[in-house]
Design an enzyme around this catalytic site. Sequence first.
Site, PDB file in Angstrom:
ATOM      1  N   LYS A  40      27.276  23.953  44.776  1.00  0.00           N
ATOM      2  CA  LYS A  40      28.581  24.562  45.077  1.00  0.00           C
ATOM      3  C   LYS A  40      29.324  24.896  43.787  1.00  0.00           C
ATOM      4  CE  LYS A  40      30.573  19.972  45.858  1.00  0.00           C
ATOM      5  NZ  LYS A  40      31.880  19.446  46.142  1.00  0.00           N
ATOM      6  N   ARG A 135      38.756  12.291  54.103  1.00  0.00           N
ATOM      7  CA  ARG A 135      38.783  13.740  53.880  1.00  0.00           C
ATOM      8  C   ARG A 135      38.295  14.406  55.160  1.00  0.00           C
ATOM      9  NH1 ARG A 135      35.937  15.952  48.384  1.00  0.00           N
ATOM     10  NH2 ARG A 135      34.057  15.479  49.569  1.00  0.00           N
ATOM     11  N   HIS A 165      30.366  10.252  52.998  1.00  0.00           N
ATOM     12  CA  HIS A 165      30.586  10.447  51.556  1.00  0.00           C
ATOM     13  C   HIS A 165      31.414   9.275  51.044  1.00  0.00           C
ATOM     14  CE1 HIS A 165      30.704  12.710  47.887  1.00  0.00           C
ATOM     15  NE2 HIS A 165      31.993  12.929  47.917  1.00  0.00           N
ATOM     16  N   ARG A 218      22.285  13.948  48.114  1.00  0.00           N
ATOM     17  CA  ARG A 218      22.998  15.165  47.702  1.00  0.00           C
ATOM     18  C   ARG A 218      23.292  15.012  46.214  1.00  0.00           C
ATOM     19  NH1 ARG A 218      25.812  13.009  52.112  1.00  0.00           N
ATOM     20  NH2 ARG A 218      27.631  12.627  50.769  1.00  0.00           N
ATOM     21  N   TYR A 264      51.353  31.381  19.585  1.00  0.00           N
ATOM     22  CA  TYR A 264      52.600  31.465  20.350  1.00  0.00           C
ATOM     23  C   TYR A 264      53.493  30.262  20.092  1.00  0.00           C
ATOM     24  CZ  TYR A 264      50.718  35.306  23.131  1.00  0.00           C
ATOM     25  OH  TYR A 264      50.214  36.510  23.537  1.00  0.00           O
ATOM     26  N   CYS A 310      45.556  30.588  23.483  1.00  0.00           N
ATOM     27  CA  CYS A 310      46.013  31.816  24.137  1.00  0.00           C
ATOM     28  C   CYS A 310      45.078  32.144  25.301  1.00  0.00           C
ATOM     29  CB  CYS A 310      46.025  32.985  23.164  1.00  0.00           C
ATOM     30  SG  CYS A 310      46.860  32.628  21.617  1.00  0.00           S
ATOM     31  N   MET A 311      45.380  33.223  26.006  1.00  0.00           N
ATOM     32  CA  MET A 311      44.569  33.589  27.173  1.00  0.00           C
ATOM     33  C   MET A 311      43.111  33.894  26.787  1.00  0.00           C
ATOM     34  SD  MET A 311      45.140  36.680  29.904  1.00  0.00           S
ATOM     35  CE  MET A 311      46.803  36.226  30.315  1.00  0.00           C
ATOM     36  N   ASP A 312      42.947  34.612  25.659  1.00  0.00           N
ATOM     37  CA  ASP A 312      41.609  35.097  25.310  1.00  0.00           C
ATOM     38  C   ASP A 312      41.143  34.630  23.935  1.00  0.00           C
ATOM     39  OD1 ASP A 312      42.041  36.909  27.592  1.00  0.00           O
ATOM     40  OD2 ASP A 312      43.447  37.840  26.193  1.00  0.00           O
TER      41      ASP A 312
HETATM   42  N1  PMH Z   1      28.358  15.333  48.775  1.00  0.00           N
HETATM   43  C1  PMH Z   1      29.626  15.710  48.976  1.00  0.00           C
HETATM   44  C2  PMH Z   1      30.165  15.697  50.358  1.00  0.00           C
HETATM   45  C3  PMH Z   1      30.418  16.106  47.896  1.00  0.00           C
HETATM   46  O1  PMH Z   1      31.683  16.474  48.134  1.00  0.00           O
HETATM   47  C4  PMH Z   1      29.870  16.084  46.586  1.00  0.00           C
HETATM   48  C5  PMH Z   1      30.666  16.417  45.380  1.00  0.00           C
HETATM   49  C6  PMH Z   1      28.539  15.686  46.431  1.00  0.00           C
HETATM   50  C7  PMH Z   1      27.818  15.316  47.546  1.00  0.00           C
HETATM   51  C8  PMH Z   1      27.871  15.635  45.082  1.00  0.00           C
HETATM   52  O2  PMH Z   1      28.466  14.656  44.300  1.00  0.00           O
HETATM   53  P1  PMH Z   1      28.021  14.413  42.786  1.00  0.00           P
HETATM   54  O3  PMH Z   1      28.334  15.681  42.070  1.00  0.00           O
HETATM   55  O4  PMH Z   1      28.872  13.293  42.344  1.00  0.00           O
HETATM   56  O5  PMH Z   1      26.572  14.136  42.816  1.00  0.00           O
HETATM   57  N2  PMH Z   1      31.980  16.765  45.585  1.00  0.00           N
HETATM   58  C9  PMH Z   1      32.982  16.706  44.687  1.00  0.00           C
HETATM   59  C10 PMH Z   1      34.295  16.986  45.039  1.00  0.00           C
HETATM   60  O6  PMH Z   1      34.647  17.336  46.241  1.00  0.00           O
HETATM   61  N3  PMH Z   1      35.081  16.827  44.013  1.00  0.00           N
HETATM   62  O7  PMH Z   1      34.316  16.434  42.989  1.00  0.00           O
HETATM   63  C11 PMH Z   1      33.011  16.366  43.386  1.00  0.00           C
END
Ligand code: PMH
Length: 373
Positions: A40, A135, A165, A218, A264, A310-312
Amino acid sequence: MVTGWHRDTWIEVDLACIRTNIKNEQKILPKTTDIWAVVKANAYGHGMLEVAKAAKEAGAKGFCVAILDEALALRAAGFSEEPILVLGAVRAKDASLAAEKRISVTLFDPSWLEQVTETDVPLRLHLKIDTGMGRLGVRSQEEIKQAAEKIAADPRFELEGVFTHFATADQKDTAYYDTQLQRFREGVACLPKKPAYIHVANSATSLLHDQADFNVVRFGVSMYGMSPSDEIKDILPFELKPALSLKTRMVQVKELHPGDHVSYGATYEAKANEWVATLPIGYADGIIRHYSGFSFLVDGQKVPIVGRVCMDQLIVRLPREYPVGTVVTLIGQSAEQAILADEIARHLDTINYEVTCLLSDRVPRIYKENNHF
Ligand code: PMH
């Protein structure tokens, strides 16, 4: 977002590091436990498609993303068979699109099922149990049973997985983790039939806790070679290989005289004759203004940021005159020294995850293998 291919600022991602991290992780997992690569947020800033490809080559069997569009992008890029789980909320009106593409979605509220209008093929669901993260997820055993019954009674749906989680897996104290795990076990016991995938582990959990009862992990931050937290760095079962470097080249080098100011607000004033370099990278690239006071590396030597980012562009102070075009390392190895995302995170009062996620799409990602392009 336009990517800056014509500017000397770039991210190098060493895919061999990603493969090594996955292979080392696989070695400590039971044979029956698969790695699903968490890609992600553009693979935590590393580039989703390239990371997904490398992860698959290294043995990852599936993918996790946060939003439906990321899953669709994986399917469109040719990841046509692997399971892909959307960890975040998917709108009920998009359920048929997910089903058609065989994308698995997170079910966290049984009433969501009633909002789904139609699907041509059954929608794959992973029931999320909120065991203490607070969550997404169902919280009571009644809700778990209710969700399972509704799914079993409806041919539009298939219960493919159940998961949770952890909120504190990256801490040494396991009390809260143990409570969550216990609640998960009790929740799973409420299901009349076990789904194909039962999973609890993020990186920290998969590195520190036995996964014998679960068949998927995961694997996110540690696939990229970063520790889930500073606290558990010294108890990790293998050495993580950080995959990402960030580099730029000096575009102007100049000598300041006492009383000269920089950037700046004119907040920085030279106290003596000193050399500074202007770098073509700024907060629009993810080097936010809070980096002020941090130092980058030139030939292994620290060069502190002077004045406001700065921005860039931003300006660093040099130990001596350097030629325009000299490489500056913002993240990664420079001669015998290295800057890890962890150090930056400490300076910014955040976590390494955020450091790499912040790197914007304006910075091109260049992929290499074992330090070679
Ligand atoms: N599973 C869920 C539901 C997650 O939200 C995340 C990471 C992972 C697995 C993977 O975790 P890891 O990168 O520690 O292995 N999610 C997030 C989050 O929502 N904010 O920081 C990490």
